[in-house]
Enzyme design. Structure first.
Site, PDB file in Angstrom:
ATOM      1  N   HIS A 184      61.766  -5.058  67.892  1.00  0.00           N
ATOM      2  CA  HIS A 184      62.297  -6.209  67.157  1.00  0.00           C
ATOM      3  C   HIS A 184      61.762  -7.543  67.650  1.00  0.00           C
ATOM      4  O   HIS A 184      61.245  -8.348  66.876  1.00  0.00           O
ATOM      5  CB  HIS A 184      63.825  -6.229  67.194  1.00  0.00           C
ATOM      6  CG  HIS A 184      64.406  -7.332  66.362  1.00  0.00           C
ATOM      7  ND1 HIS A 184      64.710  -8.577  66.873  1.00  0.00           N
ATOM      8  CD2 HIS A 184      64.688  -7.390  65.049  1.00  0.00           C
ATOM      9  CE1 HIS A 184      65.168  -9.353  65.906  1.00  0.00           C
ATOM     10  NE2 HIS A 184      65.171  -8.658  64.782  1.00  0.00           N
ATOM     11  N   ASP A 222      60.923  -2.804  62.477  1.00  0.00           N
ATOM     12  CA  ASP A 222      60.190  -4.040  62.728  1.00  0.00           C
ATOM     13  C   ASP A 222      58.822  -3.715  63.321  1.00  0.00           C
ATOM     14  O   ASP A 222      58.722  -2.902  64.243  1.00  0.00           O
ATOM     15  CB  ASP A 222      60.972  -4.911  63.718  1.00  0.00           C
ATOM     16  CG  ASP A 222      62.440  -5.043  63.326  1.00  0.00           C
ATOM     17  OD1 ASP A 222      62.723  -5.802  62.398  1.00  0.00           O
ATOM     18  OD2 ASP A 222      63.294  -4.362  63.947  1.00  0.00           O
ATOM     19  N   HIS A 260      69.655   0.366  60.102  1.00  0.00           N
ATOM     20  CA  HIS A 260      69.016  -0.809  60.680  1.00  0.00           C
ATOM     21  C   HIS A 260      68.424  -0.482  62.043  1.00  0.00           C
ATOM     22  O   HIS A 260      69.138  -0.142  62.987  1.00  0.00           O
ATOM     23  CB  HIS A 260      70.065  -1.921  60.817  1.00  0.00           C
ATOM     24  CG  HIS A 260      69.527  -3.242  61.225  1.00  0.00           C
ATOM     25  ND1 HIS A 260      69.975  -3.920  62.336  1.00  0.00           N
ATOM     26  CD2 HIS A 260      68.571  -4.020  60.671  1.00  0.00           C
ATOM     27  CE1 HIS A 260      69.338  -5.061  62.451  1.00  0.00           C
ATOM     28  NE2 HIS A 260      68.470  -5.155  61.452  1.00  0.00           N
ATOM     29  N   GLU A 305      59.652  -4.377  58.158  1.00  0.00           N
ATOM     30  CA  GLU A 305      59.611  -5.827  58.336  1.00  0.00           C
ATOM     31  C   GLU A 305      58.382  -6.228  59.137  1.00  0.00           C
ATOM     32  O   GLU A 305      58.131  -5.706  60.224  1.00  0.00           O
ATOM     33  CB  GLU A 305      60.863  -6.330  59.045  1.00  0.00           C
ATOM     34  CG  GLU A 305      60.843  -7.847  59.220  1.00  0.00           C
ATOM     35  CD  GLU A 305      62.058  -8.403  59.936  1.00  0.00           C
ATOM     36  OE1 GLU A 305      61.986  -9.572  60.384  1.00  0.00           O
ATOM     37  OE2 GLU A 305      63.069  -7.691  60.059  1.00  0.00           O
ATOM     38  N   GLU A 320      65.254   0.832  58.261  1.00  0.00           N
ATOM     39  CA  GLU A 320      64.612  -0.473  58.356  1.00  0.00           C
ATOM     40  C   GLU A 320      64.021  -0.561  59.750  1.00  0.00           C
ATOM     41  O   GLU A 320      64.654  -0.112  60.722  1.00  0.00           O
ATOM     42  CB  GLU A 320      65.646  -1.583  58.133  1.00  0.00           C
ATOM     43  CG  GLU A 320      65.094  -2.993  58.199  1.00  0.00           C
ATOM     44  CD  GLU A 320      65.116  -3.588  59.618  1.00  0.00           C
ATOM     45  OE1 GLU A 320      64.551  -4.681  59.795  1.00  0.00           O
ATOM     46  OE2 GLU A 320      65.693  -2.939  60.531  1.00  0.00           O
TER      47      GLU A 320
END
Length: 273
Positions: free
Chosen positions: A85, A72, A42, A138, A70
């Site tokens: 993020h 952003d 993450h 994301e 993962e």
């Protein structure tokens, strides 16, 4: 009396069937196999305060240790795609301001969590993972830039040979993907919004919590918060329609093992599985 009961039961059945139809997604995307069987770090394999989240060092460590990641992505005012993020700069850089107001040149002036690491671009992260491991990307929409952000990310990925998928909390990003890039793997992020409304209306919280936009977005996977995963909508989506589940964010080995045993693709943080 018996007739009334039958009518009520019939109405309940019809409503349930309509409800179930709202939850359908898309399964069978051949590219999903390239994403399965991996553990995803993450925001990279970060270790505060020494290795910040969403930093190049965190991503290099994840790739070197055989993990996917993962991350952003935001769209800056000059069209640059930055990996970070929050839209607000404060939490991770200590500076005031909004990320979307910056340019590529500005990124080198913002240091992550007291280190010398600066905010990376999506291209820099892609270069790390292309021949190593898959990515869950994301889309972090800001205000009404869903279409611009999603289109920019897709263009950046056109020459990328690695495995990846795109996800967002905002269904508008998935709607754009469905219409304009139907070949790409897309996923709907969700959670129990009543525990954290983010300023949304109760009706919107209900819709997003129960995945009621799926009939429009038709996601290839549902990325649901691990602690909130046990609800009927998620069960129907995964079990009835066979939509892949992605579980975030797993904080312990026990959570990780549970998620994997239940068939979720795992996104972990704070430990190594």
């Amino acid at each position: 009396m018996k007739t009334v009961i039958l009518i009520v039961l019939a109405l309940i059945l019809v409503l349930f069937l309509l409800y179930a139809l709202l939850l359908r997604g898309r399964n069978g995307h051949k590219g999903m196999e390239r994403l399965q069987g991996w553990a995803y770090a993450h925001r990279g394999l970060h270790d505060k305060p020494f290795i910040p989240e969403n930093s190049l060092t965190a991503f290099r460590l994840a790739a070197e240790k055989g993990y996917g990641a993962e991350l952003d992505v935001h769209l800056l005012k000059d069209g640059t795609l930055a990996v970070f993020h929050d839209s607000a700069l404060k939490r991770c850089t200590g500076a005031d301001g909004i990320l979307e107001d910056l340019t590529a040149d500005d990124l080198q002036n913002y240091f992550l969590e007291g280190t010398r690491e600066t905010i990376p671009t999506l291209r820099q992260v892609l270069d790390i993972f292309e021949d190593k491991a898959p990515l869950i990307i994301e889309l972090k929409a800001y205000k009404n830039n869903c279409a611009q952000l999603t289109e920019a990310v897709c263009k950046e990925l056109e020459s990328y040979k690695g495995a990846y998928c795109l996800e967002s909390f905002d269904p508008r990003c998935l709607i754009w993907l469905k219409k304009n890039r139907p070949d790409l793997i897309r996923g709907q992020l969700s959670k129990n919004y009543f525990g954290d409304t983010n300023g949304l209306k109760p009706s919107t919280c209900f819709m997003l919590t129960h995945s009621l936009s799926h009939f429009i977005t038709m996601p290839d996977f549902t990325a649901y918060k691990f602690a909130d995963r046990k609800n009927l909508s998620t069960w129907i989506c995964r079990r009835l329609y066979g939509v892949q589940g992605v579980s975030w964010t797993l904080q312990t080995k026990e959570e990780y093992d549970t998620a994997v045993a239940e068939g979720w693709i795992p996104i972990f943080e704070g430990f190594e599985p």
